[in-house]
Design a protein around this motif. Sequence first.
Motif, PDB file in Angstrom:
ATOM      1  N   ALA A  23      12.996  11.567   1.199  1.00 24.47           N
ATOM      2  CA  ALA A  23      13.000  12.553   2.281  1.00 24.47           C
ATOM      3  C   ALA A  23      12.933  11.845   3.640  1.00 24.47           C
ATOM      4  O   ALA A  23      12.177  12.227   4.531  1.00 24.47           O
ATOM      5  CB  ALA A  23      11.830  13.530   2.119  1.00 24.47           C
ATOM      6  N   GLY A  24      13.679  10.742   3.737  1.00 19.06           N
ATOM      7  CA  GLY A  24      13.750  10.003   4.992  1.00 19.06           C
ATOM      8  C   GLY A  24      12.571   9.079   5.252  1.00 19.06           C
ATOM      9  O   GLY A  24      12.540   8.394   6.274  1.00 19.06           O
ATOM     10  N   ARG A  25      11.616   9.066   4.329  1.00 19.85           N
ATOM     11  CA  ARG A  25      10.406   8.276   4.536  1.00 19.85           C
ATOM     12  C   ARG A  25      10.452   6.995   3.689  1.00 19.85           C
ATOM     13  O   ARG A  25      10.725   7.080   2.488  1.00 19.85           O
ATOM     14  CB  ARG A  25       9.211   9.095   4.033  1.00 19.85           C
ATOM     15  CG  ARG A  25       8.156   9.328   5.090  1.00 19.85           C
ATOM     16  CD  ARG A  25       6.949   9.974   4.462  1.00 19.85           C
ATOM     17  NE  ARG A  25       7.067  11.422   4.391  1.00 19.85           N
ATOM     18  CZ  ARG A  25       6.096  12.213   3.946  1.00 19.85           C
ATOM     19  NH1 ARG A  25       4.954  11.706   3.506  1.00 19.85           N
ATOM     20  NH2 ARG A  25       6.256  13.520   3.919  1.00 19.85           N
ATOM     21  N   PRO A  26      10.153   5.828   4.276  1.00 16.40           N
ATOM     22  CA  PRO A  26      10.098   4.624   3.444  1.00 16.40           C
ATOM     23  C   PRO A  26       8.853   4.653   2.550  1.00 16.40           C
ATOM     24  O   PRO A  26       7.739   4.920   3.027  1.00 16.40           O
ATOM     25  CB  PRO A  26       9.993   3.476   4.455  1.00 16.40           C
ATOM     26  CG  PRO A  26      10.131   4.086   5.804  1.00 16.40           C
ATOM     27  CD  PRO A  26       9.859   5.546   5.683  1.00 16.40           C
ATOM     28  N   VAL A  27       9.078   4.419   1.272  1.00 15.03           N
ATOM     29  CA  VAL A  27       7.976   4.417   0.292  1.00 15.03           C
ATOM     30  C   VAL A  27       8.125   3.159  -0.552  1.00 15.03           C
ATOM     31  O   VAL A  27       9.233   2.813  -0.973  1.00 15.03           O
ATOM     32  CB  VAL A  27       8.040   5.675  -0.606  1.00 15.03           C
ATOM     33  CG1 VAL A  27       7.043   5.585  -1.757  1.00 15.03           C
ATOM     34  CG2 VAL A  27       7.787   6.937   0.220  1.00 15.03           C
ATOM     35  N   LEU A  28       7.010   2.469  -0.770  1.00 12.85           N
ATOM     36  CA  LEU A  28       7.053   1.280  -1.613  1.00 12.85           C
ATOM     37  C   LEU A  28       6.543   1.637  -3.004  1.00 12.85           C
ATOM     38  O   LEU A  28       5.431   2.145  -3.162  1.00 12.85           O
ATOM     39  CB  LEU A  28       6.178   0.169  -1.028  1.00 12.85           C
ATOM     40  CG  LEU A  28       6.314  -1.168  -1.782  1.00 12.85           C
ATOM     41  CD1 LEU A  28       7.601  -1.886  -1.405  1.00 12.85           C
ATOM     42  CD2 LEU A  28       5.105  -2.065  -1.544  1.00 12.85           C
ATOM     43  N   LEU A  29       7.395   1.370  -3.993  1.00 11.75           N
ATOM     44  CA  LEU A  29       6.976   1.517  -5.387  1.00 11.75           C
ATOM     45  C   LEU A  29       6.522   0.149  -5.867  1.00 11.75           C
ATOM     46  O   LEU A  29       7.167  -0.860  -5.581  1.00 11.75           O
ATOM     47  CB  LEU A  29       8.144   1.997  -6.245  1.00 11.75           C
ATOM     48  CG  LEU A  29       8.826   3.293  -5.788  1.00 11.75           C
ATOM     49  CD1 LEU A  29      10.071   3.552  -6.639  1.00 11.75           C
ATOM     50  CD2 LEU A  29       7.857   4.475  -5.869  1.00 11.75           C
ATOM     51  N   ALA A  30       5.394   0.105  -6.570  1.00 12.10           N
ATOM     52  CA  ALA A  30       4.876  -1.170  -7.079  1.00 12.10           C
ATOM     53  C   ALA A  30       4.409  -0.961  -8.505  1.00 12.10           C
ATOM     54  O   ALA A  30       3.685  -0.003  -8.792  1.00 12.10           O
ATOM     55  CB  ALA A  30       3.712  -1.658  -6.210  1.00 12.10           C
ATOM     56  N   ASN A  31       4.848  -1.856  -9.371  1.00  9.81           N
ATOM     57  CA  ASN A  31       4.456  -1.757 -10.774  1.00  9.81           C
ATOM     58  C   ASN A  31       3.469  -2.860 -11.085  1.00  9.81           C
ATOM     59  O   ASN A  31       3.786  -4.048 -10.977  1.00  9.81           O
ATOM     60  CB  ASN A  31       5.708  -1.885 -11.658  1.00  9.81           C
ATOM     61  CG  ASN A  31       5.392  -1.684 -13.137  1.00  9.81           C
ATOM     62  OD1 ASN A  31       4.285  -1.977 -13.601  1.00  9.81           O
ATOM     63  ND2 ASN A  31       6.364  -1.189 -13.884  1.00  9.81           N
ATOM     64  N   TRP A  32       2.261  -2.475 -11.403  1.00  9.82           N
ATOM     65  CA  TRP A  32       1.293  -3.464 -11.853  1.00  9.82           C
ATOM     66  C   TRP A  32       0.775  -3.052 -13.233  1.00  9.82           C
ATOM     67  O   TRP A  32       0.287  -1.938 -13.405  1.00  9.82           O
ATOM     68  CB  TRP A  32       0.137  -3.654 -10.871  1.00  9.82           C
ATOM     69  CG  TRP A  32      -0.758  -4.734 -11.399  1.00  9.82           C
ATOM     70  CD1 TRP A  32      -2.009  -4.611 -11.901  1.00  9.82           C
ATOM     71  CD2 TRP A  32      -0.418  -6.126 -11.536  1.00  9.82           C
ATOM     72  NE1 TRP A  32      -2.472  -5.827 -12.353  1.00  9.82           N
ATOM     73  CE2 TRP A  32      -1.513  -6.779 -12.150  1.00  9.82           C
ATOM     74  CE3 TRP A  32       0.732  -6.886 -11.225  1.00  9.82           C
ATOM     75  CZ2 TRP A  32      -1.503  -8.156 -12.439  1.00  9.82           C
ATOM     76  CZ3 TRP A  32       0.732  -8.244 -11.509  1.00  9.82           C
ATOM     77  CH2 TRP A  32      -0.377  -8.857 -12.103  1.00  9.82           C
ATOM     78  N   GLY A  33       0.940  -3.961 -14.181  1.00 11.59           N
ATOM     79  CA  GLY A  33       0.440  -3.705 -15.525  1.00 11.59           C
ATOM     80  C   GLY A  33       1.132  -2.541 -16.208  1.00 11.59           C
ATOM     81  O   GLY A  33       0.544  -1.884 -17.071  1.00 11.59           O
ATOM     82  N   GLY A  34       2.376  -2.264 -15.818  1.00  4.68           N
ATOM     83  CA  GLY A  34       3.124  -1.199 -16.464  1.00  4.68           C
ATOM     84  C   GLY A  34       2.914   0.165 -15.823  1.00  4.68           C
ATOM     85  O   GLY A  34       3.547   1.135 -16.213  1.00  4.68           O
ATOM     86  N   ARG A  35       2.047   0.224 -14.817  1.00  4.31           N
ATOM     87  CA  ARG A  35       1.853   1.496 -14.122  1.00  4.31           C
ATOM     88  C   ARG A  35       2.495   1.425 -12.737  1.00  4.31           C
ATOM     89  O   ARG A  35       2.329   0.420 -12.029  1.00  4.31           O
ATOM     90  CB  ARG A  35       0.342   1.767 -14.002  1.00  4.31           C
ATOM     91  CG  ARG A  35       0.077   3.105 -13.385  1.00  4.31           C
ATOM     92  CD  ARG A  35      -1.371   3.558 -13.500  1.00  4.31           C
ATOM     93  NE  ARG A  35      -1.567   4.636 -12.559  1.00  4.31           N
ATOM     94  CZ  ARG A  35      -2.727   5.006 -12.058  1.00  4.31           C
ATOM     95  NH1 ARG A  35      -3.836   4.415 -12.446  1.00  4.31           N
ATOM     96  NH2 ARG A  35      -2.793   5.995 -11.194  1.00  4.31           N
ATOM     97  N   VAL A  36       3.217   2.470 -12.396  1.00  7.70           N
ATOM     98  CA  VAL A  36       3.903   2.471 -11.097  1.00  7.70           C
ATOM     99  C   VAL A  36       3.034   3.198 -10.066  1.00  7.70           C
ATOM    100  O   VAL A  36       2.504   4.282 -10.334  1.00  7.70           O
ATOM    101  CB  VAL A  36       5.289   3.155 -11.195  1.00  7.70           C
ATOM    102  CG1 VAL A  36       5.971   3.188  -9.830  1.00  7.70           C
ATOM    103  CG2 VAL A  36       6.171   2.422 -12.205  1.00  7.70           C
TER     104      VAL A  36
END
Lengths: 114, 188
Positions: A23-36
């Motif tokens: 929705a026009g917003r920068p979002v960082l996805l991060a996966n640690w230990g299999g969880r996002v």
Amino acid sequence: MAFVKAGRAEEVPPGYTKLVRLAGRPVLLANWGGRVFAVGGVCPHQGKLLEGATVWDHVVDCPWHHFQFDVRTGQNLYPRNVYPRDLPHLEAQVRPLETYPVRVAEGEIWVDLG
Amino acid sequence: MGKVARQVVEQAGIDVNVLVDKLVRAAAAEFTTFYYYTILRVNSIGFDGEGLKEIIEDARIEDRNHYEALVPRIYELGGALPRDIRTFADMAACPDAYLPADPRDMKAMLNVLVEAERCAIRVYTDICNMTAGKDHRTYELSLAILNEEVEHESWFSEYLGEGPSGHFRRGAPGASPYVRRFMTADIG
Ligand code: FES
Ligand SMILES: [Fe+2]
């Protein structure tokens, strides 16, 4: 606001991050230990994008000047832990990142922007 | 600038502008850390501080050496330092290493120091990863600096009691056993 689709789970394998625009917003996805996890994609230090950030042990590291954040809470871990309390003008730099609820269903990542 | 020096790095598949930006930000971090460590060192007094002073001085001088060793490579690759030192300071690849609110709190001082070294390790690991097998000269230089940053971290973390300790002090303050051979200006 409802959950919005942020990508396929295999695009963010364990130990990796990915910057997306939702929705026009920068979002960082991060996966640690299999969880996002999903956090705001703009670093409060100098307002740069967290694209290329690393993640290790729930800590996201901004590639520009290595400010670090806990992906679970968004809290700044470094340099907040060493910035002196008697210099309040530094506080704006170490603001937390927004955190967003994440759901993974049928290989798709969904983020609730609130 | 070295025309072919830059070209071969490009040919190896490195975005030289990105690399130069990383090198300038690393140099800025060394320069600002040299400044802040000066303040930390002069405040390192008393029963705990006097012992700490020696290793702050080693790290302080070696960070200056890192700055000196990085600058020629920046220019060889067609880069430049910013004209305005304020721009330079704001680019620094690591946070400022401020004197703690209570300058007599040596544990707080040590935390500032050890975290600054950890940041430096991340900076040079990143540059080594980017240049390994591609830009041999920058790789060797960054690796030499990385070797010293890793030692600096261990000095301060061991002072905080994270040991046992594998190191002993430098023979002379800021001797830079790894980076020395990259210092083309006189280091005394
Ligand atoms: S912009 Fe992220 S650490 Fe500076
Ligand atoms: Fe250094």
